[in-house]
Write an enzyme that holds these catalytic residues in place. Sequence first.
Site, PDB file in Angstrom:
ATOM      1  N   ASP A  30       1.097  -1.483  -0.076  1.00 26.36           N
ATOM      2  CA  ASP A  30      -0.230   0.190  -0.120  1.00 26.36           C
ATOM      3  C   ASP A  30       0.845   1.396   0.106  1.00 26.36           C
ATOM      4  O   ASP A  30       2.236   1.677   0.521  1.00 26.36           O
ATOM      5  CB  ASP A  30      -0.813   0.241   1.048  1.00 26.36           C
ATOM      6  CG  ASP A  30      -2.205   0.419   0.970  1.00 26.36           C
ATOM      7  OD1 ASP A  30      -3.151  -0.757   0.445  1.00 26.36           O
ATOM      8  OD2 ASP A  30      -1.647   1.996   1.143  1.00 26.36           O
ATOM      9  N   GLU A 151     -14.007  -9.223  -7.521  1.00 28.04           N
ATOM     10  CA  GLU A 151     -14.778  -9.489  -6.191  1.00 28.04           C
ATOM     11  C   GLU A 151     -15.600  -9.424  -5.716  1.00 28.04           C
ATOM     12  O   GLU A 151     -16.539  -7.401  -5.665  1.00 28.04           O
ATOM     13  CB  GLU A 151     -13.492  -8.728  -5.049  1.00 28.04           C
ATOM     14  CG  GLU A 151     -14.165  -9.067  -4.009  1.00 28.04           C
ATOM     15  CD  GLU A 151     -13.598 -10.933  -3.485  1.00 28.04           C
ATOM     16  OE1 GLU A 151     -12.282 -11.306  -4.536  1.00 28.04           O
ATOM     17  OE2 GLU A 151     -14.355 -11.388  -3.531  1.00 28.04           O
ATOM     18  N   PHE A 152     -16.712 -10.613  -5.420  1.00 26.21           N
ATOM     19  CA  PHE A 152     -18.081 -10.144  -5.078  1.00 26.21           C
ATOM     20  C   PHE A 152     -18.002 -10.062  -3.320  1.00 26.21           C
ATOM     21  O   PHE A 152     -19.168 -10.450  -3.002  1.00 26.21           O
ATOM     22  CB  PHE A 152     -18.922 -11.429  -5.778  1.00 26.21           C
ATOM     23  CG  PHE A 152     -18.544 -11.659  -7.285  1.00 26.21           C
ATOM     24  CD1 PHE A 152     -19.589 -10.737  -7.969  1.00 26.21           C
ATOM     25  CD2 PHE A 152     -17.814 -12.465  -7.784  1.00 26.21           C
ATOM     26  CE1 PHE A 152     -19.633 -10.255  -9.107  1.00 26.21           C
ATOM     27  CE2 PHE A 152     -17.590 -11.966  -9.034  1.00 26.21           C
ATOM     28  CZ  PHE A 152     -18.435 -10.825 -10.114  1.00 26.21           C
ATOM     29  N   GLY A 256     -35.387  -0.246   3.586  1.00 27.55           N
ATOM     30  CA  GLY A 256     -34.451   0.280   5.062  1.00 27.55           C
ATOM     31  C   GLY A 256     -34.663   1.588   3.658  1.00 27.55           C
ATOM     32  O   GLY A 256     -35.311   2.362   3.042  1.00 27.55           O
ATOM     33  N   CYS A 263     -20.269   0.742  -2.600  1.00 32.36           N
ATOM     34  CA  CYS A 263     -19.904  -0.456  -4.354  1.00 32.36           C
ATOM     35  C   CYS A 263     -21.393  -0.554  -4.766  1.00 32.36           C
ATOM     36  O   CYS A 263     -21.516   0.030  -5.890  1.00 32.36           O
ATOM     37  CB  CYS A 263     -19.829  -1.671  -3.811  1.00 32.36           C
ATOM     38  SG  CYS A 263     -18.148  -2.317  -3.068  1.00 32.36           S
TER      39      CYS A 263
HETATM   40  N1  LIG Z   1     -15.021  -2.728  -0.150  1.00 27.59           N
HETATM   41  C1  LIG Z   1     -16.308  -3.725  -0.796  1.00 27.59           C
HETATM   42  O1  LIG Z   1     -17.269  -4.773  -0.353  1.00 27.59           O
HETATM   43  C2  LIG Z   1     -15.733  -4.279  -2.492  1.00 27.59           C
HETATM   44  C3  LIG Z   1     -16.256  -5.577  -3.082  1.00 27.59           C
HETATM   45  C4  LIG Z   1     -15.832  -5.772  -3.900  1.00 27.59           C
HETATM   46  C5  LIG Z   1     -15.248  -5.432  -5.262  1.00 27.59           C
HETATM   47  N2  LIG Z   1     -14.765  -3.850  -4.804  1.00 27.59           N
HETATM   48  C6  LIG Z   1     -13.657  -3.249  -5.302  1.00 27.59           C
HETATM   49  O2  LIG Z   1     -12.338  -2.934  -4.581  1.00 27.59           O
HETATM   50  C7  LIG Z   1     -11.709  -2.260  -4.984  1.00 27.59           C
HETATM   51  C8  LIG Z   1     -10.913  -1.679  -3.776  1.00 27.59           C
HETATM   52  O3  LIG Z   1     -12.361  -1.811  -2.807  1.00 27.59           O
HETATM   53  P1  LIG Z   1     -11.878  -0.967  -1.545  1.00 27.59           P
HETATM   54  O4  LIG Z   1     -13.121  -0.912  -0.461  1.00 27.59           O
HETATM   55  O5  LIG Z   1     -11.229  -2.339  -0.871  1.00 27.59           O
HETATM   56  O6  LIG Z   1     -11.145  -0.031  -1.166  1.00 27.59           O
HETATM   57  P2  LIG Z   1     -10.023   0.884  -0.809  1.00 27.59           P
HETATM   58  O7  LIG Z   1     -10.561   2.272  -0.707  1.00 27.59           O
HETATM   59  O8  LIG Z   1     -10.386   0.593   0.714  1.00 27.59           O
HETATM   60  O9  LIG Z   1      -8.566   0.307  -0.330  1.00 27.59           O
HETATM   61  C9  LIG Z   1      -7.559   0.976  -1.564  1.00 27.59           C
HETATM   62  C10 LIG Z   1      -6.201   0.460  -1.097  1.00 27.59           C
HETATM   63  O10 LIG Z   1      -5.190   1.085  -2.095  1.00 27.59           O
HETATM   64  C11 LIG Z   1      -4.563   1.915  -1.708  1.00 27.59           C
HETATM   65  N3  LIG Z   1      -3.525   2.370  -3.023  1.00 27.59           N
HETATM   66  C12 LIG Z   1      -4.080   3.150  -3.661  1.00 27.59           C
HETATM   67  N4  LIG Z   1      -2.990   3.116  -4.336  1.00 27.59           N
HETATM   68  C13 LIG Z   1      -2.388   2.707  -4.582  1.00 27.59           C
HETATM   69  C14 LIG Z   1      -1.234   2.119  -5.258  1.00 27.59           C
HETATM   70  N5  LIG Z   1      -0.913   3.287  -6.336  1.00 27.59           N
HETATM   71  N6  LIG Z   1      -0.314   1.911  -4.492  1.00 27.59           N
HETATM   72  C15 LIG Z   1      -0.292   0.708  -3.973  1.00 27.59           C
HETATM   73  N7  LIG Z   1      -1.628   0.888  -2.810  1.00 27.59           N
HETATM   74  C16 LIG Z   1      -2.206   2.255  -3.553  1.00 27.59           C
HETATM   75  C17 LIG Z   1      -4.628   2.685  -0.851  1.00 27.59           C
HETATM   76  O11 LIG Z   1      -4.303   3.320   0.060  1.00 27.59           O
HETATM   77  C18 LIG Z   1      -6.409   1.754   0.286  1.00 27.59           C
HETATM   78  O12 LIG Z   1      -5.648   1.594   0.735  1.00 27.59           O
HETATM   79  C19 LIG Z   1     -12.971  -1.495  -5.778  1.00 27.59           C
HETATM   80  O13 LIG Z   1     -12.946  -0.723  -7.533  1.00 27.59           O
HETATM   81  C20 LIG Z   1     -14.337  -1.945  -5.495  1.00 27.59           C
HETATM   82  O14 LIG Z   1     -15.086  -1.278  -6.298  1.00 27.59           O
HETATM   83  C21 LIG Z   1     -14.526  -3.384  -3.075  1.00 27.59           C
END
Ligand SMILES: NC(=O)c1ccc[n+]([C@@H]2O[C@H](COP(=O)([O-])OP(=O)(O)OC[C@H]3O[C@@H](n4cnc5c(N)ncnc54)[C@H](O)[C@@H]3O)[C@@H](O)[C@H]2O)c1
Length: 447
Positions: A30, A151-152, A256, A263
């Site tokens: 990260d 990812e789901f 709700g 998402c």
């Molecule tokens: N949160 C969910 O429930 C969920 C479920 C399925 C899919 N997704 C998808 O997965 C993706 C990530 O979602 P999330 O909720 O985990 O996001 P998040 O914002 O919680 O995490 C993203 C992370 O990436 C890091 N990051 C950004 N740029 C970077 C780089 N150049 N190098 C290293 N690290 C870097 C950020 O610091 C952060 O910690 C999104 O596209 C989201 O739509 C999320």
Amino acid sequence: MRIAMIGTGYVGLVSAACFAEFGVEVTAVDNDGGKIEALGNGQIPIYEPGLDDVVKRNAESGRLTFTRDLPSAVQGAEAVFIAVGTPSRRGDGHADLTYLFAAAEEIAQGLVEGSVVVTKSTVPVGTGRKLQALFARVRPDLAIEVASNPEFLREGSAIEDFMRPDRVVVGVETERARQVLDRLYRPLNLTQTPILFTSLETAELIKYATNSFLATKVTFINEMADLCERVGADVQVLAKGLGSDRRIGTKFLHPGPGFGGSCFPKDTTALLRIAEEANVPLRIVESVVAVNEGRKRNMVRRIVQACGGSVRGMTIAILGVTFKPNTDDVRDSPSLVIIPALQAEGATVRAHDPEGMETAGRELPQVVWCEDVYDTMDDADAMVILTEWNAFRALDLKRVRDLLRRPIVIDLRNVYEPAEMIAAGFSYTSIGRPVLDLNAKSERKIA
Ligand SMILES: NC(=O)c1ccc[n+]([C@@H]2O[C@H](COP(=O)([O-])OP(=O)(O)OC[C@H]3O[C@@H](n4cnc5c(N)ncnc54)[C@H](O)[C@@H]3O)[C@@H](O)[C@H]2O)c1
């Protein structure tokens, strides 16, 4: 087998820990130094049930390591997963791919011949092709494979969802990429999880179609709840009757205050932009987005009405600010619309959330945060349940009644039974349940 996971947010950290649990050597990267330092010290920067155990176990075994040093993490990795955020772009609702392409540029420097770069982030159709073009431009010396593995997982049950998914979707173009992904997910053969190999475009679109369909289901039951209120039907019973039909299913039929989270809102809007560019109208999803936006504002009117037409000078106790229970995530949570609107109408808001007060505190600075749920009710004129945390399901109703200045409860998650609340002396507003009818009946009975 060694892989790198770029991004240690909700998806990246869970995926990294779970792949390590499968026996894979994972380096999680990260660019947020604070997160990497915390993870290195055994602290988990997000709240996700069970995640701390899986991270701890695999970090101790040496299979899961954390670093800020992206180039060295990528070197020699058979697959490099990108799990950075793809939020809504301000102004137009397109998925913002700034983080994704920035990460890809960085990754390119460390790649070796035959590396497979896999997008786990939710990305618009065509992003895989753009990544192929980027790698061809930045590393013309290498043949880099690009795959899509959306990812789901759901926040709150992310470990279980990752370990026992309904299916795994993998978009690949070459046999080599297919083999790498197949090997990674081999442990899921034990549970006979279907692994669906598709083209890049289909994999990218499956993710948006899934979230938009689920958002449609939620919006459908929300509108049914409105109709129930008008015609004296009970949406809870309706949802049971509807969902028991196996062609429909019971999930995502809980009425709700409107869907939120990291998402559904951004993915429905991004799908609309994808469709616009392809010149294909998606009228159902358009309606879902519009209805959901309106619903959050309607909830404010509902609360004001339940408080007698104005909340000016009143104190409102809010229970729950996260978009759903078992997470600390408040991204696009209905609370971020409802609480500021109540404050703008002149109310003071006292709020409690079991895990989300720190994240919400950054977005909602004017709220009086209470460590104990009952403290919110101190001198409050009304109580609003915004998130259905288990901790709110068995409140001491007598204590609530004694603490509130006026016995007004607005339950936007149907946590309580109308009859129970009315018997406990509350003026109770729910979503789509015939409170008035029950009242009338109980009055008739008493008479
Ligand atoms: N949160 C969910 O429930 C969920 C479920 C399925 C899919 N997704 C998808 O997965 C993706 C990530 O979602 P999330 O909720 O985990 O996001 P998040 O914002 O919680 O995490 C993203 C992370 O990436 C890091 N990051 C950004 N740029 C970077 C780089 N150049 N190098 C290293 N690290 C870097 C950020 O610091 C952060 O910690 C999104 O596209 C989201 O739509 C999320």
